[in-house]
Scaffold this motif. Structure first.
Motif, PDB file in Angstrom:
ATOM      1  N   UNK A  44      47.438  41.660  54.094  1.00 47.31           N
ATOM      2  CA  UNK A  44      47.878  41.058  55.363  1.00 47.31           C
ATOM      3  C   UNK A  44      46.665  40.755  56.255  1.00 47.31           C
ATOM      4  N   UNK A  45      45.675  41.640  56.224  1.00 48.74           N
ATOM      5  CA  UNK A  45      44.451  41.431  57.016  1.00 48.74           C
ATOM      6  C   UNK A  45      43.546  40.409  56.348  1.00 48.74           C
ATOM      7  N   UNK A  46      43.448  40.487  55.017  1.00 51.38           N
ATOM      8  CA  UNK A  46      42.580  39.596  54.247  1.00 51.38           C
ATOM      9  C   UNK A  46      43.402  38.952  53.124  1.00 51.38           C
ATOM     10  N   UNK A  47      44.121  37.870  53.417  1.00 50.86           N
ATOM     11  CA  UNK A  47      45.028  37.266  52.430  1.00 50.86           C
ATOM     12  C   UNK A  47      44.327  36.616  51.235  1.00 50.86           C
ATOM     13  N   UNK A  48      42.997  36.551  51.251  1.00 52.86           N
ATOM     14  CA  UNK A  48      42.262  35.988  50.116  1.00 52.86           C
ATOM     15  C   UNK A  48      41.599  37.069  49.281  1.00 52.86           C
ATOM     16  N   UNK A  49      42.057  38.316  49.404  1.00 53.24           N
ATOM     17  CA  UNK A  49      41.474  39.437  48.665  1.00 53.24           C
ATOM     18  C   UNK A  49      42.141  39.535  47.286  1.00 53.24           C
ATOM     19  N   UNK A  50      41.535  38.885  46.299  1.00 50.54           N
ATOM     20  CA  UNK A  50      42.128  38.830  44.954  1.00 50.54           C
ATOM     21  C   UNK A  50      42.228  40.213  44.315  1.00 50.54           C
ATOM     22  N   UNK A  51      41.235  41.078  44.573  1.00 45.46           N
ATOM     23  CA  UNK A  51      41.243  42.409  43.955  1.00 45.46           C
ATOM     24  C   UNK A  51      42.420  43.248  44.457  1.00 45.46           C
ATOM     25  N   UNK A  52      42.749  43.113  45.736  1.00 45.43           N
ATOM     26  CA  UNK A  52      43.872  43.878  46.285  1.00 45.43           C
ATOM     27  C   UNK A  52      45.192  43.408  45.664  1.00 45.43           C
ATOM     28  N   UNK A  53      45.364  42.079  45.545  1.00 46.33           N
ATOM     29  CA  UNK A  53      46.577  41.565  44.898  1.00 46.33           C
ATOM     30  C   UNK A  53      46.646  42.013  43.435  1.00 46.33           C
ATOM     31  N   UNK A  54      45.500  42.039  42.775  1.00 47.05           N
ATOM     32  CA  UNK A  54      45.411  42.465  41.370  1.00 47.05           C
ATOM     33  C   UNK A  54      45.878  43.908  41.223  1.00 47.05           C
TER      34      UNK A  54
END
Length: 329
Positions: A85-95
Motif C-alpha cells: 500500500x505504501x510502495x505499490x511497485x514493490x515486486x518482492x513484497x507481492x512475490x
C-alpha cells in the motif's frame, strides 16, 4: 520499567542496534524481541518501509515454529499488504504475498499477487525480481490456476444434467476436463541432481525416496516443514527447519552460488549478512558431517559455495509445499 510502546523512534533505534549486536536467527526469543522492536518502530513511523519489511521477515521466521506458524503467517500477510500500500511497485513484497496466500490455500489471491509481482516496475533494484523468481512466479500462477480449475470442476459436476443441457457447450468442456483428470494423479515433485524436474505419483514417491532401496544416492525428503531428512545408503539425519532453505538452494544449483545471491534471497535484512551466512554454512556443515564425516559436502568456491558430492542426489516434496520459498525466495 519503561514499556517499549513508550519509547521514541530514536530510543527504539538504539534498542535495534543492541538487538542486532546479538543477532541469532536460530534463537526464537531473539526473533520475538525483534518483532516487538519493529512493531513499535512501525507504529511511531508508519511511512518507513524498512521497519515493515523487517517485521514481516521476522514473522516469517517465527512461522518456522509449528505452534506459531498460522498466527505468524497471517500477521506477515498483513504486514506485506501494508508494504505494497505504501510502495505499490514493490515486486518482492507481492512475490512474498503470492507464497503466503498459496500456503494458506487462498488460490485466487495467490495468483493475483504473483501477477502483480510480474507487472511491477520497481525503482529500487532490491525490490525487483530476478529472472529465476519471475519464472517461479509464472509456475505458481499456473499451479494455483490448475487447483482452482479442479475445485470448480467438482462444483460443476454437482449441477443436474438437465440443467447443464441448457448450455450444451459446457458438457463438451466437462468431458475434455474429465479426460485430463482421469490420468494418474502426481502430487509430488522430484528433482534429480538439481536440474531434472518431474512430477511423480504417490507410488513412485514411495519407491524413489526410500533410502534403503536406492543405494549411493543422497535423498532430501521434505515430508513437511518440520519433517525434513537427508539420507544416504540407509542412514539419515534430520535437517532443522532453518537450515532447509539454504541446503535446498545449494542442491538446486550444483554449479555453485555466489555469496551475494544467497544473501539477497535469505539474509538481506541482516545487519551483517556475510557473517550471518558464514555462521549458517558452518552450522549446516556440522549437521551434514554426521551423515558423511569424511567428505565436505559444501565446498567453498571463489565467491561462494557449491554442493560437493560424486553421488547422485534427489529432492522430494509435495507440489503444494512452499515452505522453503517463504524463507528463501
Amino acid at each position: 520499567m519503561i514499556r517499549m510502546s513508550d519509547l521514541s523512534e530514536e530510543e527504539l533505534l538504539e534498542k535495534e542496534d543492541d538487538w542486532w549486536e546479538r543477532e541469532d536467527e536460530t534463537n526464537l526469543e531473539w526473533i520475538i524481541e525483534g518483532e516487538n522492536i519493529f512493531k513499535n518502530l512501525s507504529r511511531v513511523n508508519p511511512r518507513e518501509i524498512r521497519y515493515r519489511e523487517t517485521l514481516a521477515y521476522l514473522l516469517l521466521m517465527q512461522g518456522e515454529d509449528l505452534k506459531l506458524r498460522q498466527h505468524s503467517y497471517k500477521k506477515a500477510t498483513s504486514r506485506f499488504n501494508q508494504v505494497v500500500r505504501i510502495d505499490p511497485e514493490n515486486a518482492r513484497a507481492y512475490y512474498r504475498l503470492g507464497f503466503l496466500y498459496f500456503y494458506q490455500e487462498e488460490w485466487a489471491k495467490s495468483v493475483d499477487s504473483f501477477q502483480q509481482s510480474l507487472n511491477c516496475q520497481p525503482r529500487q533494484t532490491r525490490n525487483r525480481l530476478v529472472k529465476e523468481q519471475q519464472v517461479k512466479a509464472h509456475y505458481y500462477i499456473l499451479k494455483a490456476t490448475q487447483i482452482i480449475s479442479k475445485e470448480f470442476l467438482k462444483k460443476v459436476e454437482r449441477i443436474p444434467v438437465k440443467d447443464l443441457k441448457l448450455f450444451g457447450e459446457i458438457q463438451h468442456l466437462l468431458k475434455e476436463m474429465k479426460a485430463t483428470e482421469q490420468q494418474e494423479e502426481k502430487p509430488y515433485q522430484m528433482i534429480v541432481n538439481g536440474t531434472e524436474f518431474s512430477e511423480i505419483s504417490e507410488r513412485e514417491y514411495e519407491e524413489l525416496s526410500d533410502p534403503d532401496e536406492n543405494e549411493n544416492c543422497f535423498i532430501l525428503n521434505q515430508r513437511s516443514m518440520n519433517d525434513v531428512t537427508l539420507s544416504l545408503n540407509g542412514k539419515d539425519i534430520s535437517i532443522p527447519t532453518k537450515q532447509v532453505p539454504l541446503l535446498e538452494f545449494l542442491m538446486r544449483h550444483p554449479e555453485g552460488v555466489r555469496h551475494d545471491d544467497i544473501i539477497e534471497r535469505r539474509y538481506r535484512q541482516s545487519r551483517d549478512p556475510h557473517a550471518t551466512l558464514r555462521r549458517s554454512i558452518s552450522r549446516l556443515r556440522d549437521r551434514l558431517e554426521r551423515l558423511q564425516p569424511l567428505e565436505d559436502l559444501i565446498k567453498t568456491i571463489d565467491g561462494g559455495y557449491c554442493w560437493n558430492s560424486s553421488y547422485e542426489f534427489r529432492m522430494f516434496k509435495h507440489n503444494r509445499d512452499v515452505s522453503t520459498d517463504l524463507l528463501l525466495d
